[in-house]
Design a protein around this motif. Structure first.
Motif, mmCIF file in Angstrom:
data_model
loop_
_atom_site.group_PDB
_atom_site.id
_atom_site.type_symbol
_atom_site.label_atom_id
_atom_site.label_comp_id
_atom_site.label_asym_id
_atom_site.label_seq_id
_atom_site.Cartn_x
_atom_site.Cartn_y
_atom_site.Cartn_z
ATOM 1 N N GLN A 28 3.808 9.939 12.059
ATOM 2 C CA GLN A 28 4.601 9.592 10.871
ATOM 3 C C GLN A 28 4.735 10.780 9.934
ATOM 4 O O GLN A 28 5.825 11.095 9.463
ATOM 5 C CB GLN A 28 3.943 8.431 10.116
ATOM 6 N N GLN A 29 3.629 11.438 9.657
ATOM 7 C CA GLN A 29 3.650 12.560 8.722
ATOM 8 C C GLN A 29 4.497 13.705 9.253
ATOM 9 O O GLN A 29 5.205 14.370 8.480
ATOM 10 C CB GLN A 29 2.219 13.038 8.443
ATOM 11 N N PHE A 30 4.457 13.925 10.571
ATOM 12 C CA PHE A 30 5.272 14.981 11.174
ATOM 13 C C PHE A 30 6.751 14.718 10.913
ATOM 14 O O PHE A 30 7.487 15.609 10.477
ATOM 15 C CB PHE A 30 5.015 15.060 12.682
ATOM 16 N N TRP A 31 7.185 13.478 11.192
ATOM 17 C CA TRP A 31 8.610 13.162 11.021
ATOM 18 C C TRP A 31 9.007 13.149 9.545
ATOM 19 O O TRP A 31 10.111 13.571 9.188
ATOM 20 C CB TRP A 31 8.929 11.816 11.666
ATOM 21 N N ILE A 32 8.111 12.700 8.688
ATOM 22 C CA ILE A 32 8.418 12.695 7.250
ATOM 23 C C ILE A 32 8.671 14.111 6.748
ATOM 24 O O ILE A 32 9.649 14.371 6.035
ATOM 25 C CB ILE A 32 7.264 12.028 6.459
ATOM 26 N N GLU A 33 7.807 15.041 7.125
ATOM 27 C CA GLU A 33 7.973 16.425 6.681
ATOM 28 C C GLU A 33 9.242 17.035 7.254
ATOM 29 O O GLU A 33 9.954 17.778 6.565
ATOM 30 C CB GLU A 33 6.751 17.255 7.081
ATOM 31 N N GLN A 34 9.554 16.711 8.515
ATOM 32 C CA GLN A 34 10.765 17.236 9.146
ATOM 33 C C GLN A 34 12.015 16.706 8.445
ATOM 34 O O GLN A 34 12.969 17.442 8.167
ATOM 35 C CB GLN A 34 10.794 16.851 10.629
ATOM 36 N N ILE A 35 12.022 15.415 8.134
ATOM 37 C CA ILE A 35 13.174 14.793 7.468
ATOM 38 C C ILE A 35 13.368 15.375 6.071
ATOM 39 O O ILE A 35 14.499 15.654 5.650
ATOM 40 C CB ILE A 35 13.004 13.258 7.421
ATOM 41 N N LYS A 36 12.274 15.572 5.344
ATOM 42 C CA LYS A 36 12.372 16.157 4.006
ATOM 43 C C LYS A 36 13.028 17.532 4.058
ATOM 44 O O LYS A 36 13.910 17.861 3.243
ATOM 45 C CB LYS A 36 10.989 16.252 3.369
ATOM 46 N N ALA A 54 9.079 -0.106 5.083
ATOM 47 C CA ALA A 54 8.497 0.471 3.873
ATOM 48 C C ALA A 54 8.461 1.995 3.924
ATOM 49 O O ALA A 54 8.687 2.659 2.904
ATOM 50 C CB ALA A 54 7.089 -0.076 3.670
ATOM 51 N N VAL A 55 8.204 2.565 5.108
ATOM 52 C CA VAL A 55 8.125 4.021 5.206
ATOM 53 C C VAL A 55 9.460 4.683 4.895
ATOM 54 O O VAL A 55 9.512 5.780 4.317
ATOM 55 C CB VAL A 55 7.603 4.445 6.607
ATOM 56 N N ILE A 56 10.560 4.012 5.228
ATOM 57 C CA ILE A 56 11.896 4.535 4.921
ATOM 58 C C ILE A 56 12.161 4.447 3.417
ATOM 59 O O ILE A 56 12.695 5.380 2.801
ATOM 60 C CB ILE A 56 12.974 3.769 5.703
ATOM 61 N N GLN A 57 11.786 3.328 2.811
ATOM 62 C CA GLN A 57 11.972 3.177 1.361
ATOM 63 C C GLN A 57 11.134 4.207 0.594
ATOM 64 O O GLN A 57 11.609 4.809 -0.374
ATOM 65 C CB GLN A 57 11.592 1.758 0.931
ATOM 66 N N THR A 58 9.907 4.422 1.036
ATOM 67 C CA THR A 58 9.043 5.413 0.395
ATOM 68 C C THR A 58 9.663 6.802 0.476
ATOM 69 O O THR A 58 9.672 7.561 -0.499
ATOM 70 C CB THR A 58 7.654 5.427 1.062
ATOM 71 N N LEU A 59 10.197 7.122 1.639
ATOM 72 C CA LEU A 59 10.816 8.429 1.847
ATOM 73 C C LEU A 59 12.033 8.615 0.950
ATOM 74 O O LEU A 59 12.268 9.705 0.407
ATOM 75 C CB LEU A 59 11.204 8.586 3.326
ATOM 76 N N ALA A 60 12.817 7.551 0.777
ATOM 77 C CA ALA A 60 13.973 7.632 -0.117
ATOM 78 C C ALA A 60 13.517 7.962 -1.542
ATOM 79 O O ALA A 60 14.112 8.800 -2.219
ATOM 80 C CB ALA A 60 14.757 6.325 -0.090
ATOM 81 N N GLU A 61 12.465 7.317 -1.983
ATOM 82 C CA GLU A 61 11.940 7.576 -3.332
ATOM 83 C C GLU A 61 11.428 9.005 -3.466
ATOM 84 O O GLU A 61 11.672 9.682 -4.465
ATOM 85 C CB GLU A 61 10.810 6.587 -3.648
ATOM 86 N N GLN A 62 10.710 9.460 -2.458
ATOM 87 C CA GLN A 62 10.081 10.779 -2.525
ATOM 88 C C GLN A 62 11.090 11.927 -2.487
ATOM 89 O O GLN A 62 10.773 13.039 -2.923
ATOM 90 C CB GLN A 62 9.092 10.942 -1.362
ATOM 91 N N THR A 63 12.273 11.663 -1.971
ATOM 92 C CA THR A 63 13.260 12.739 -1.805
ATOM 93 C C THR A 63 14.417 12.650 -2.796
ATOM 94 O O THR A 63 15.442 13.310 -2.621
ATOM 95 C CB THR A 63 13.809 12.727 -0.367
#
Length: 344
Positions: A28-36, A54-63
């Motif tokens: 998960q962390q690998f893909w999150i960093e790549q997407i960011k 939830a992981v997609i919603q969190t990522l939207a908030e973080q970016t």
């Protein structure tokens, strides 16, 4: 209930709606960093629906992206300076974003993510249905294809549907409503409007059962029941609050109750819990358990919005929304009418 034909169409699409295997925390962390990194490099913004994982919603908030309902998502995309919109949700949401922002590139994690309401409302069949009642105003729910929206006088979301239909009734208008029959019936009962309803339903909301909610209420007698109006009438009748995703989120924050029974997609629990960390949210019971349940309070197409698919579309652009210019021109008319009505 949905027609036998529509149930077969939904079953065919559900066979393809397989979510990605669960990722380890490291994956998960690998893909999150790549997407960011890719979002920043492409000047792209991630726009997610409340029902996505939830992981997609969190990522939207973080970016610096956005979480909302379908109309809020499209409005945010139209106002945001990014030239590439990544819409995490189901296909009609991507189409709506493209209609309101035709000059922008709109990508989705997968174009296979659809909606039973969209599947069950074929544009040609709907056009023939409308032709049988030419004297009626055509009001369609946002959960429809661009082609269906292009045949409408109004497009509405669940948050504004009651107001629009009440407005039309006051003008003496008779209405064709599509596609969700449960939402249509709720509006018809609430407004007294003369409405002919298309026979469609959401596979998530149609499975909630009033008896299951009342049984759960016996265990949690102080719980407030929050219900989306796409649910059957028997479920709506046991609700303390009936409303759209945004309206249910507001109720969860403003009502004094500490426990809530929620009859809508459980994806909304991410934002509900975030906004109300001391409160408890329970899924309203559905019609089945395990393999016998088609949705189990979570849209299988929303579940297709995975980190891996999101990363892939940022790289390949294969999942790009395309809407013909003529359809954009036609569908924009009822969408703008709704936006203008909301602004009044």
């Amino acid at each position: 209930m949905t027609s036998v034909y529509d149930q077969l169409l939904v079953r065919e699409h559900l066979a393809k709606a397989q979510p990605e295997p669960e990722l380890s925390p490291e994956q998960q962390q690998f893909w999150i960093e790549q997407i960011k990194k890719d979002l920043h490099a492409r000047n792209a913004v991630l726009i997610a629906h409340y029902y996505t994982p939830a992981v997609i919603q969190t990522l939207a908030e973080q970016t610096g992206g956005f979480i909302g309902d379908s109309l809020e998502m499209a409005r945010f995309g139209a106002q945001h300076p990014a030239q590439t919109l990544i819409v995490a949700g189901v296909r009609f949401m991507g189409e709506t974003a493209k209609i309101l922002s035709p000059e922008k590139q709109v990508l989705m994690p997968t174009l296979e993510a659809t909606c039973s309401l969209d599947i069950g409302c074929d544009a040609e069949e709907f056009a023939a249905f409308c032709a049988e009642h030419p004297e009626r105003e055509v009001v369609v729910y946002a959960n429809t294809s661009a082609a269906v929206k292009a045949k409408a006088d109004w497009v509405v979301t669940s948050s504004i549907a009651l107001k629009v239909v009440s407005h039309l009734r006051e003008q003496g208008k008779k209405i064709i409503w599509a596609p969700d029959q449960h939402l249509g019936q709720y509006i018809q009962r609430s407004t007294g409007a003369d409405m002919i309803l298309w026979n469609g339903a959401c596979i998530v909301h149609e499975e909630f059962k009033a008896k299951g909610i009342l049984d759960l209420k016996k265990i949690h007698p102080t719980a407030a029941v929050l219900v989306h109006p796409e649910s059957p009438q028997s479920v709506v009748e046991v609700a303390d609050v009936v409303g759209s995703t945004s309206q249910l989120l507001k109720a969860a924050s403003t009502l004094p109750n500490e426990v809530f029974i929620v009859a809508t997609d459980r994806g909304i629990f991410y934002k509900m819990q975030q906004q109300n960390p001391t409160k408890r949210f329970l899924e309203a019971p559905t019609a089945g358990q395990g393999a016998t349940c088609r949705s189990c309070a979570h849209c299988p197409w929303m579940a297709m919005n995975s980190l891996e698919r999101l990363a892939a579309t940022l790289t390949s652009e294969a999942e790009e929304i395309q809407v013909p210019p003529q359809l954009i021109e036609q569908a924009l008319i009822p969408l703008k009418r709704m936006l203008s009505f909301q602004a009044e």
